[in-house]
Design a protein around this motif. Structure first.
Motif, PDB file in Angstrom:
ATOM      1  N   SER A  13     145.849 114.996  13.310  1.00 15.77           N
ATOM      2  CA  SER A  13     145.199 116.176  13.876  1.00 15.77           C
ATOM      3  C   SER A  13     144.638 115.679  15.373  1.00 15.77           C
ATOM      4  O   SER A  13     144.821 116.676  16.240  1.00 15.77           O
ATOM      5  CB  SER A  13     143.942 116.434  13.181  1.00 15.77           C
ATOM      6  N   ALA A  14     144.468 114.363  15.357  1.00 15.96           N
ATOM      7  CA  ALA A  14     144.036 113.868  17.090  1.00 15.96           C
ATOM      8  C   ALA A  14     145.099 113.859  17.632  1.00 15.96           C
ATOM      9  O   ALA A  14     145.208 114.156  18.696  1.00 15.96           O
ATOM     10  CB  ALA A  14     143.352 112.531  16.823  1.00 15.96           C
ATOM     11  N   ARG A  15     146.555 113.595  17.144  1.00 14.65           N
ATOM     12  CA  ARG A  15     147.569 113.426  18.343  1.00 14.65           C
ATOM     13  C   ARG A  15     147.908 114.599  18.565  1.00 14.65           C
ATOM     14  O   ARG A  15     148.402 115.038  19.722  1.00 14.65           O
ATOM     15  CB  ARG A  15     148.637 112.588  17.370  1.00 14.65           C
ATOM     16  N   THR A  16     147.762 115.612  17.564  1.00 13.09           N
ATOM     17  CA  THR A  16     148.125 117.131  17.758  1.00 13.09           C
ATOM     18  C   THR A  16     147.204 117.797  18.975  1.00 13.09           C
ATOM     19  O   THR A  16     147.598 118.297  19.776  1.00 13.09           O
ATOM     20  CB  THR A  16     148.172 117.791  16.387  1.00 13.09           C
ATOM     21  N   VAL A  51     147.849 121.481  13.691  1.00 14.02           N
ATOM     22  CA  VAL A  51     147.715 122.355  14.778  1.00 14.02           C
ATOM     23  C   VAL A  51     146.557 123.244  14.633  1.00 14.02           C
ATOM     24  O   VAL A  51     145.634 123.673  15.593  1.00 14.02           O
ATOM     25  CB  VAL A  51     148.821 123.546  14.667  1.00 14.02           C
ATOM     26  N   ARG A  52     146.336 123.974  13.431  1.00  9.68           N
ATOM     27  CA  ARG A  52     144.993 124.842  13.335  1.00  9.68           C
ATOM     28  C   ARG A  52     143.820 123.950  13.561  1.00  9.68           C
ATOM     29  O   ARG A  52     142.761 124.451  14.423  1.00  9.68           O
ATOM     30  CB  ARG A  52     144.798 125.242  11.989  1.00  9.68           C
ATOM     31  N   GLU A  53     143.481 122.591  13.046  1.00 10.64           N
ATOM     32  CA  GLU A  53     142.467 121.853  13.576  1.00 10.64           C
ATOM     33  C   GLU A  53     142.455 121.721  15.021  1.00 10.64           C
ATOM     34  O   GLU A  53     141.253 121.751  15.555  1.00 10.64           O
ATOM     35  CB  GLU A  53     142.490 120.656  12.623  1.00 10.64           C
ATOM     36  N   ALA A  54     143.573 121.189  15.524  1.00 12.24           N
ATOM     37  CA  ALA A  54     143.577 121.290  17.163  1.00 12.24           C
ATOM     38  C   ALA A  54     143.092 122.350  17.959  1.00 12.24           C
ATOM     39  O   ALA A  54     142.217 122.113  18.876  1.00 12.24           O
ATOM     40  CB  ALA A  54     144.876 120.539  17.558  1.00 12.24           C
ATOM     41  N   CYS A  55     143.635 123.537  17.325  1.00 11.68           N
ATOM     42  CA  CYS A  55     143.379 124.542  18.023  1.00 11.68           C
ATOM     43  C   CYS A  55     141.835 125.047  18.082  1.00 11.68           C
ATOM     44  O   CYS A  55     141.123 125.389  18.978  1.00 11.68           O
ATOM     45  CB  CYS A  55     143.984 125.859  17.509  1.00 11.68           C
ATOM     46  N   PHE A  56     141.039 124.558  16.727  1.00 16.60           N
ATOM     47  CA  PHE A  56     139.805 125.127  16.534  1.00 16.60           C
ATOM     48  C   PHE A  56     138.981 124.097  17.609  1.00 16.60           C
ATOM     49  O   PHE A  56     138.051 124.229  18.139  1.00 16.60           O
ATOM     50  CB  PHE A  56     139.466 124.759  15.079  1.00 16.60           C
ATOM     51  N   GLN A  62     136.195 125.365  24.692  1.00 17.01           N
ATOM     52  CA  GLN A  62     136.306 126.506  25.515  1.00 17.01           C
ATOM     53  C   GLN A  62     137.780 126.554  26.387  1.00 17.01           C
ATOM     54  O   GLN A  62     137.921 127.146  27.235  1.00 17.01           O
ATOM     55  CB  GLN A  62     135.344 126.982  26.295  1.00 17.01           C
ATOM     56  N   ALA A  63     138.492 125.542  25.632  1.00 25.44           N
ATOM     57  CA  ALA A  63     139.901 125.612  26.438  1.00 25.44           C
ATOM     58  C   ALA A  63     140.921 126.603  25.761  1.00 25.44           C
ATOM     59  O   ALA A  63     141.847 127.135  26.723  1.00 25.44           O
ATOM     60  CB  ALA A  63     140.525 124.165  26.322  1.00 25.44           C
ATOM     61  N   LEU A  64     140.826 127.105  24.542  1.00 27.05           N
ATOM     62  CA  LEU A  64     141.331 128.189  24.052  1.00 27.05           C
ATOM     63  C   LEU A  64     140.387 129.427  23.847  1.00 27.05           C
ATOM     64  O   LEU A  64     139.345 129.172  23.310  1.00 27.05           O
ATOM     65  CB  LEU A  64     142.000 127.936  22.992  1.00 27.05           C
ATOM     66  N   GLU A  65     141.047 130.419  23.536  1.00 29.76           N
ATOM     67  CA  GLU A  65     140.159 131.473  23.142  1.00 29.76           C
ATOM     68  C   GLU A  65     140.788 132.273  21.771  1.00 29.76           C
ATOM     69  O   GLU A  65     141.948 132.369  21.854  1.00 29.76           O
ATOM     70  CB  GLU A  65     140.144 132.835  24.126  1.00 29.76           C
ATOM     71  N   LEU A  66     139.879 132.116  20.644  1.00 24.70           N
ATOM     72  CA  LEU A  66     140.345 132.802  19.311  1.00 24.70           C
ATOM     73  C   LEU A  66     140.312 134.032  19.432  1.00 24.70           C
ATOM     74  O   LEU A  66     139.257 134.634  19.676  1.00 24.70           O
ATOM     75  CB  LEU A  66     139.704 132.090  18.263  1.00 24.70           C
ATOM     76  N   ARG A  67     141.317 134.979  18.979  1.00 24.13           N
ATOM     77  CA  ARG A  67     141.311 136.422  19.036  1.00 24.13           C
ATOM     78  C   ARG A  67     142.095 136.730  17.530  1.00 24.13           C
ATOM     79  O   ARG A  67     142.974 136.117  17.464  1.00 24.13           O
ATOM     80  CB  ARG A  67     142.125 137.134  20.068  1.00 24.13           C
TER      81      ARG A  67
END
Length: 69
Positions: A13-16, A51-56, A62-67
């Motif tokens: 998860s950290a590498r992702t 990927v899910r963990e990295a995205c969260f 605040q680098a990504l926005e979840l919609r």
């Protein structure tokens, strides 16, 4: 005698996370571009979970926005 080393938890998860963060910084995604976790997982050669963990994590930073949808 224990010759086995403990598995580092969260290392994948950290590498992702690092890969996605670096891709964002490098401008590999357009502003407002929809990122699908399954597509990212395929591109990174991982399952969806890291990927899910990295995205969260990126959402919390605040680098990504979840919609939804």
């Amino acid at each position: 005698m224990n010759t086995m080393q403990p598995i580092e938890q969260g290392s994948l998860s950290a590498r992702t996370y690092i890969s996605l963060r670096e891709a964002l910084i490098a401008g590999n995604f357009r502003p407002g571009e929809r990122l699908l976790m399954q597509d990212l997982a395929q591109r990174l050669g991982t399952s969806v979970t890291p990927v899910r963990e990295a995205c969260f994590r990126l959402v919390s930073e605040q680098a990504l926005e979840l919609r939804s949808g």
